[in-house]
Motif scaffolding. Structure first.
Motif, short mmCIF file in Angstrom:
data_model
loop_
_atom_site.label_atom_id
_atom_site.label_comp_id
_atom_site.label_asym_id
_atom_site.label_seq_id
_atom_site.Cartn_x
_atom_site.Cartn_y
_atom_site.Cartn_z
N GLU A 180 -25.06 -49.07 2.41
CA GLU A 180 -23.77 -49.04 2.41
C GLU A 180 -23.03 -47.65 2.25
N THR A 181 -23.87 -46.88 1.45
CA THR A 181 -23.37 -45.55 1.20
C THR A 181 -23.35 -44.76 2.07
N LEU A 182 -24.71 -44.81 3.12
CA LEU A 182 -24.56 -44.02 4.41
C LEU A 182 -23.58 -44.45 5.40
N ASN A 183 -23.46 -45.93 5.50
CA ASN A 183 -22.52 -46.29 6.43
C ASN A 183 -21.01 -45.94 6.16
N LYS A 184 -20.86 -45.94 5.12
CA LYS A 184 -19.55 -45.43 4.64
C LYS A 184 -19.12 -44.01 4.91
N LEU A 185 -20.25 -43.10 4.51
CA LEU A 185 -20.20 -41.52 4.82
C LEU A 185 -20.36 -41.28 6.36
N GLU A 186 -20.87 -42.15 6.93
CA GLU A 186 -20.96 -41.96 8.63
C GLU A 186 -19.42 -42.45 8.99
N ARG A 187 -18.91 -43.48 8.63
CA ARG A 187 -17.50 -43.71 9.05
C ARG A 187 -16.50 -42.81 8.42
N ASP A 188 -16.57 -42.21 7.25
CA ASP A 188 -15.59 -41.31 6.85
C ASP A 188 -15.62 -39.97 7.80
N THR A 189 -16.89 -39.51 7.95
CA THR A 189 -17.15 -38.29 8.64
C THR A 189 -16.63 -38.46 10.14
N THR A 190 -16.78 -39.58 10.66
CA THR A 190 -16.33 -39.70 12.16
C THR A 190 -14.71 -39.75 12.02
N THR A 191 -14.12 -40.33 11.13
CA THR A 191 -12.72 -40.40 11.00
C THR A 191 -12.15 -38.84 10.76
N ILE A 192 -12.89 -37.96 9.87
CA ILE A 192 -12.53 -36.65 9.74
C ILE A 192 -12.59 -35.76 10.97
N MET A 193 -13.66 -36.19 11.62
CA MET A 193 -13.95 -35.38 13.04
C MET A 193 -13.00 -35.50 14.06
N THR A 194 -12.26 -36.87 13.89
CA THR A 194 -11.32 -37.14 14.98
C THR A 194 -9.90 -37.03 14.23
N TRP A 195 -9.76 -36.49 13.26
CA TRP A 195 -8.64 -36.37 12.62
C TRP A 195 -7.59 -35.80 12.97
N GLN A 196 -6.34 -36.73 13.08
CA GLN A 196 -4.85 -36.25 13.86
C GLN A 196 -3.98 -36.56 12.64
N PRO A 197 -3.35 -35.48 12.01
CA PRO A 197 -2.51 -35.83 11.02
C PRO A 197 -1.27 -36.67 11.18
N THR A 198 -0.96 -36.80 12.47
CA THR A 198 0.19 -37.85 12.89
C THR A 198 -0.13 -39.19 13.04
N VAL A 199 -1.49 -39.36 13.23
CA VAL A 199 -2.01 -40.71 13.56
C VAL A 199 -2.54 -41.38 12.24
N GLN A 200 -1.89 -42.80 12.16
CA GLN A 200 -2.24 -43.65 10.89
C GLN A 200 -3.38 -44.49 11.14
N VAL A 201 -4.37 -44.89 10.29
CA VAL A 201 -5.46 -45.85 10.85
C VAL A 201 -5.48 -46.92 9.86
N ILE A 202 -5.66 -48.21 10.45
CA ILE A 202 -5.86 -49.33 9.65
C ILE A 202 -7.21 -49.63 9.70
N GLU A 203 -7.90 -50.14 8.62
CA GLU A 203 -9.28 -50.47 8.71
C GLU A 203 -9.26 -52.22 8.42
N LEU A 204 -9.29 -52.93 9.49
CA LEU A 204 -9.06 -54.44 9.68
C LEU A 204 -10.24 -55.02 9.72
N ALA A 205 -10.49 -55.91 8.77
CA ALA A 205 -11.54 -56.88 9.05
C ALA A 205 -10.92 -58.35 9.42
N VAL A 206 -11.56 -58.85 10.48
CA VAL A 206 -11.08 -60.05 11.11
C VAL A 206 -12.02 -61.18 11.25
N ASN A 207 -11.81 -62.49 11.20
CA ASN A 207 -12.52 -63.44 11.54
C ASN A 207 -12.97 -63.26 12.89
N PRO A 208 -14.19 -63.15 13.34
CA PRO A 208 -14.89 -62.91 14.86
C PRO A 208 -14.10 -63.67 15.70
#
Length: 300
Positions: A75-103
């Motif tokens: 879980e730690t590595l997965n979160k680190l990978e997700r957060d790193t990807t977010t920073i690599m594609t960071w756009q200050p004007t863009v807001q991100v919603i992390e949404l968990a949804v019933n499949p």
């Protein structure tokens, strides 16, 4: 300086070795020598002062401590990978919603409608995660979730969306006169009934609304998944009871029709829930308001 955190490379190596339970296969995946992999695992165990593997006849197995630590490391590595990807594609004007949804809801309603939201709100990105089990809900840091009310205790913020409604539908091509509504007995006697394995008493309960009881209601093929049942209807195999939210596009386009207009509420309530610290999030409020404006909600 943090003295109680092992080097990331040791955690990565441990995760690969634990997944394969083999130094050889781990070395192949990591493009390292087997001895280098062995040394890194030993270094991690020395750092933790705890053995993570049992060794028996040239094979290795995770022990109890290793299994527990693996769940944390993954879980730690997965979160680190997700957060790193977010920073690599960071756009200050863009807001991100992390949404968990019933499949089921995400596949059959949210994703097909999401293009409209994206067009209206180009500065908001919605990342969709599958909410298939309670572990998905508890072990990850989401901003919000869309789920059935009985799935798990929601967070502090809750918005009731709709109660699931199922109704009999079939392909337009299956009916000689698609615009004519059929009598309940006519549907029972003249058309194949398709069943979902997880809702095997669905037709029995639906016909009971019209005081109809017959052994015929249990006949017909069964399908494990809702997606299979929808495909069967689209392929003219018969009539099925389907949730309105899953086939609204087919109804709107006219590809599917409702031969008997007798909807049935299932009692399954869908909600949107969010963490307390996200209650003032402007972009989450925008998404919630858009969701509430859609017909699947307003028709409930």
């Amino acid at each position: 300086m943090r003295g109680k955190i092992p080097k990331t490379e040791l955690l990565v190596t441990f995760e690969v070795v634990a997944r394969h339970e083999s130094y050889t296969r781990a070395a192949e995946e990591l493009a390292l020598t087997q001895s280098a992999v062995f040394r890194q695992v030993n270094a991690l165990e020395d750092f933790l002062n705890t053995a993570l593997f049992n060794h028996a006849k040239k094979r290795i197995f995770l022990n109890a401590a290793g299994k527990h630590y693996l769940s944390i490391v993954k879980e730690t590595l997965n979160k680190l990978e997700r957060d790193t990807t977010t920073i690599m594609t960071w756009q200050p004007t863009v807001q991100v919603i992390e949404l968990a949804v019933n499949p089921t809801f995400s596949t059959h309603w949210l994703i097909p409608n999401l293009r409209e939201f994206n067009k209206l709100n180009p500065d908001i990105i919605v990342n969709i995660h599958s909410l298939a089990n309670i572990g998905d809900f508890l072990n990850r840091e989401y901003d919000a979730a869309i789920m059935r009310e009985d799935f798990y205790s929601p967070w502090s913020g809750v918005e009731y969306l709709f109660e699931e409604e199922i109704l009999p539908v079939c392909s337009r091509c299956l009916l000689a006169e698609p615009e004519r509504k059929l009598a309940v007995n006519e549907l029972l006697n003249e058309f194949p009934l398709l069943h979902q394995s997880t809702r095997i008493k669905g037709w029995q309960e639906w016909f009971a609304l019209s005081d109809v009881s017959s052994p015929l209601v249990n006949k017909g093929p069964r399908f494990d998944l809702l997606s299979m049942l929808i495909a069967a209807v689209r392929s003219n195999l018969g009539v099925a009871l389907l949730p309105r939210f899953a086939i609204q596009h087919d109804l709107d386009s006219g590809d599917m029709v409702i031969p008997c207009d007798v909807p049935m509420r299932t009692g399954n309530r869908f909600i949107m829930t969010w963490r307390e610290e996200k209650s003032e999030s402007e972009h989450l409020q925008i998404f919630r308001n858009w969701l509430l404006s859609k017909s699947v909600v307003s028709a409930a």
